[in-house]
Design a protein around this motif. Structure first.
Motif, short mmCIF file in Angstrom:
data_model
loop_
_atom_site.label_atom_id
_atom_site.label_comp_id
_atom_site.label_asym_id
_atom_site.label_seq_id
_atom_site.Cartn_x
_atom_site.Cartn_y
_atom_site.Cartn_z
N THR A 164 0.92 -1.35 0.14
CA THR A 164 -0.05 -0.08 -0.05
C THR A 164 0.80 1.08 0.03
O THR A 164 1.86 1.26 0.67
CB THR A 164 -0.94 -0.05 1.25
OG1 THR A 164 -1.70 -1.31 1.08
CG2 THR A 164 -1.85 1.25 1.13
N LYS A 203 0.40 3.88 -9.52
CA LYS A 203 -0.35 2.83 -9.89
C LYS A 203 -0.38 2.40 -11.41
O LYS A 203 -0.03 1.36 -11.55
CB LYS A 203 -1.98 3.45 -9.76
CG LYS A 203 -2.82 2.28 -9.97
CD LYS A 203 -3.05 1.41 -8.55
CE LYS A 203 -3.76 0.37 -8.72
NZ LYS A 203 -3.91 -0.47 -7.41
N VAL A 207 -1.63 -0.85 -4.00
CA VAL A 207 -2.93 -0.24 -3.57
C VAL A 207 -2.62 1.36 -3.09
O VAL A 207 -1.74 1.38 -2.25
CB VAL A 207 -3.41 -1.02 -2.29
CG1 VAL A 207 -4.69 -0.48 -1.79
CG2 VAL A 207 -3.58 -2.44 -2.67
N GLU A 216 -9.01 5.66 -12.95
CA GLU A 216 -7.88 5.03 -12.24
C GLU A 216 -8.23 4.29 -11.13
O GLU A 216 -9.20 4.51 -10.44
CB GLU A 216 -7.18 6.28 -11.77
CG GLU A 216 -6.48 7.04 -12.46
CD GLU A 216 -5.13 6.69 -13.67
OE1 GLU A 216 -4.86 5.46 -13.51
OE2 GLU A 216 -5.03 7.20 -14.71
N ASN A 217 -7.69 3.12 -10.86
CA ASN A 217 -8.04 2.18 -10.15
C ASN A 217 -7.29 2.57 -8.72
O ASN A 217 -6.28 2.20 -8.23
CB ASN A 217 -7.67 0.72 -10.24
CG ASN A 217 -8.05 -0.30 -9.35
OD1 ASN A 217 -8.95 -0.30 -8.51
ND2 ASN A 217 -7.14 -1.44 -9.24
N MET A 218 -8.02 3.50 -7.86
CA MET A 218 -7.48 4.29 -6.80
C MET A 218 -8.58 4.39 -5.79
O MET A 218 -9.99 4.70 -6.21
CB MET A 218 -6.70 5.21 -7.12
CG MET A 218 -7.24 6.45 -7.84
SD MET A 218 -6.25 7.95 -7.98
CE MET A 218 -4.91 7.39 -9.16
N THR A 219 -8.19 4.65 -4.62
CA THR A 219 -9.23 5.00 -3.53
C THR A 219 -9.02 6.30 -3.12
O THR A 219 -7.96 6.71 -2.39
CB THR A 219 -9.13 3.79 -2.54
OG1 THR A 219 -9.30 2.66 -3.00
CG2 THR A 219 -10.04 4.42 -1.30
N TYR A 222 -12.70 -2.56 -3.14
CA TYR A 222 -12.68 -2.45 -4.63
C TYR A 222 -11.35 -2.41 -5.42
O TYR A 222 -11.32 -2.95 -6.52
CB TYR A 222 -13.79 -1.37 -5.17
CG TYR A 222 -15.08 -1.59 -4.86
CD1 TYR A 222 -15.62 -2.93 -4.72
CD2 TYR A 222 -16.20 -0.70 -4.47
CE1 TYR A 222 -17.01 -3.20 -4.78
CE2 TYR A 222 -17.50 -0.89 -4.53
CZ TYR A 222 -18.00 -2.47 -4.27
OH TYR A 222 -19.32 -2.68 -4.23
N GLN A 223 -10.53 -1.40 -5.01
CA GLN A 223 -9.36 -1.27 -5.65
C GLN A 223 -8.23 -2.59 -5.66
O GLN A 223 -7.95 -2.89 -6.69
CB GLN A 223 -8.50 -0.15 -4.93
CG GLN A 223 -7.11 -0.07 -5.55
CD GLN A 223 -6.37 0.94 -4.88
OE1 GLN A 223 -5.26 1.08 -5.23
NE2 GLN A 223 -6.87 1.89 -3.93
N PHE A 258 -12.10 3.53 -10.15
CA PHE A 258 -11.94 4.69 -9.22
C PHE A 258 -12.93 4.63 -8.14
O PHE A 258 -14.24 4.78 -8.66
CB PHE A 258 -12.12 5.85 -10.14
CG PHE A 258 -11.97 7.11 -9.43
CD1 PHE A 258 -10.81 7.76 -9.36
CD2 PHE A 258 -13.01 7.93 -8.76
CE1 PHE A 258 -10.21 9.03 -8.69
CE2 PHE A 258 -12.89 9.09 -8.16
CZ PHE A 258 -11.65 9.48 -8.19
N SER A 259 -12.71 5.02 -6.71
CA SER A 259 -13.90 5.03 -5.61
C SER A 259 -13.59 6.34 -4.88
O SER A 259 -12.41 6.64 -5.00
CB SER A 259 -13.62 4.03 -4.72
OG SER A 259 -13.71 2.83 -5.31
#
Ligand SMILES: Cc1ncc(C[n+]2csc(CCOP(=O)(O)OP(=O)(O)O)c2C)c(N)n1
Ligand code: SF4
Length: 480
Positions: A54, A90, A97, A123-126, A207-208, A214-215
């Motif tokens: 992370t 990422k 993560v 983007e796959n990020m939180t 979810y990521q 993207f959240s």
């Protein structure tokens, strides 16, 4: 049964922020929502067993020190740029993560472009977005999320839509974009909502991990210091004032319906890039040393550049704000530029103020006409920048040395002692305000007293501040 409380492994065992200082405490003010939000993230990362992959991207704001607390990868982004930095991490490390953590000044003001385009790229990020309706770290200026009518240091009469626009609803703004998969607004106003907020953070991180996209979780969070409220009152204010403006709840949850997205790692080779950044040598600076003339000194009294400096907590910034506020009230152009360390209390602080009959080109105060020093380090640091003929006001209750120069005027005022005599040490800044105007005639005592309402948040303190201004003005008269 014995209940054992234990700090989550997502945090370091000890916080090494300041040598010699209690290593169990964090730097946030009592009642601040950042602590809760940090805990949700740290617990989730530890529970999911993903600490080693992370990366926490911290913003500029009160949470700038997050890297002292989170036991995981930490990167510090420039103001507003956390989603762009996180994109880089990422894309180059798709298995990481990435947690983007931003305040409302950071995300919704200077970083508006970055968040919108990161969301739009999916983007796959939180993103954990802390909405506390104010700029906390810099002393409580208006943020894009400040409520209509809310008083801040830059909207002393309340935010007016016709002048400053309406509060920006970030969750709804991001919900207008197609790509994000999960958007929810939660609140920290009571324990039931704290539990919901914890759940939302956990879902966004999960979810990521599943590669979904993207959240964003927007957390309505207390800033008791910036709001001038006690922690308990601040929680109530979230519920009563913020929630009607920022409706809670789920805006979107596509998580269960979509497949993980494959991201290719970025592996471009940037050959020859060093040659491209071969910058020309900087030009020699002109030898523009200013000679003081009598005309200049007179001009300085009309349009003074003022530096006020001391420790955080001495009211240094408030005195500067008061000078600017009174200048504004009497019809001058003014500017106020604060500068201080990230701590709300105990660090060093200074501010530059211009009060001018002309338009002000820059708020920076370099050559100083009036220096106000509340401690010895401030005097030593800023004395050299005072223009010949300029004035230095020293709080002689605390400064035990004299300025070394003989081409400046020195006015010693035992401001802290005089404030003590009035029964409120904290009013030393206003005693000094009185001394400054008593000596320079920049404003009258009546003008200053009439403007107190514009910059003193706690109205019950106005009478003692008025007394302090009057005492400071009297003191310099007695001494002349
Ligand atoms: C480029 C740049 N512009 C402005 C600043 C000054 N600055 C530091 S923190 C901050 C506001 C932070 O407010 P917010 O994001 O709401 O976070 P909070 O402190 O309330 O948690 C500003 C304007 C800066 N450090 N860098
Ligand atoms: S100023 Fe506000 S946001 Fe910053 S630490 Fe204090 S309470 Fe928290």
């Amino acid at each position: 049964m014995k209940v054992k409380f234990q700090k989550t492994k997502g945090f370091y065992d000890v916080y090494e922020r300041k040598p010699g200082v209690n290593k169990d405490i964090i730097h946030y003010c009592p009642g601040c929502g950042h602590g809760n939000a940090h805990k949700f993230i740290a617990e989730t990362i530890a529970d999911l067993g993903i600490q080693d992959r992370t990366v926490f991207v911290s913003p500029v704001g009160c949470s700038v020190f997050a890297y002292y607390y989170f036991d995981m990868g930490n990167v510090q982004a420039a103001h507003g740029r956390a989603p762009a930095v996180a994109t880089g991490i990422k894309r180059t490390h798709p298995d990481s993560v990435v947690i983007v953590y931003q305040g409302d000044g950071d995300l919704a003001a200077i970083g508006t472009a970055e968040i919108v385009h990161a969301a739009n790229r999916g983007e796959n990020m939180t993103v954990i977005f802390i909405n506390n309706a104010i700029y906390g770290m810099t002393g409580g200026q208006m943020a894009p999320t400040t409520l209509v009518g809310q008083r801040t240091t830059t909207t002393p009469y309340g935010r007016k839509p016709e002048n400053e626009g309406f509060p920006v609803r970030v969750a709804e703004l991001i919900d207008a974009i197609q790509a994000p998969i999960y958007i929810e607004r939660v609140s920290l106003h009571d324990s039931k909502h704290v539990t919901k907020a914890r759940r939302a953070v956990r879902k966004a991180i999960t979810y990521q991990l599943e590669g979904k996209g993207f959240s964003l979780v927007e957390i309505l969070s207390a800033c008791p210091t910036g709001w001038g409220l006690l922690p308990v009152e601040a929680r109530k204010w979230i519920h009563e004032a913020m929630e009607p403006n920022f409706p809670l709840g789920l805006k979107r949850d596509e998580g269960p319906n979509i497949e993980a997205r494959e991201l290719q790692p970025c592996n471009h080779v940037f050959e020859g890039v060093h040659g491209l950044i071969d910058l020309p040598a900087p030009e020699e600076r002109g030898a523009a040393t200013m000679q003081a003339t009598m005309e200049h000194v007179e001009e300085a009294w009309r349009n003074p550049a003022i530096k006020v400096a001391g420790f955080g907590g001495q009211g240094v910034l408030l005195l500067g704000l008061g000078l600017a506020n009174t200048g504004m009230q009497v019809g001058h152009h003014v500017s106020w530029l604060p500068s201080y360390g990230p701590e709300m209390r105990g660090g060093t602080a200074n501010c530059g103020v211009h009060i001018s009959t002309d338009l002000i080109g820059s708020p920076v105060v370099a050559d100083t006409d009036i220096l106000v020093a509340f401690n010895r380090p401030s005097l030593e640091k800023f004395e050299a920048a005072v223009r010949p003929g300029g004035v230095v006001f020293c709080d002689t209750s605390l400064v035990d040395v004299k300025p070394t120069r003989d081409d400046i005027v020195v006015v010693g005022v035992p401001a802290t002692k005089l404030a003590d005599e009035l029964g409120n040490t904290k009013a030393a800044n206003m005693v000094m305000f009185g001394a400054i105007i008593g000596r320079t005639k920049l404003f009258t005592v009546d003008e200053v007293c009439a403007s107190l309402d514009g910059f003193i948040k706690k109205k019950k303190l106005i009478p003692v501040n008025e007394q302090a201004v009057k005492r400071g003005a009297e003191y310099v008269l007695e001494m002349s």
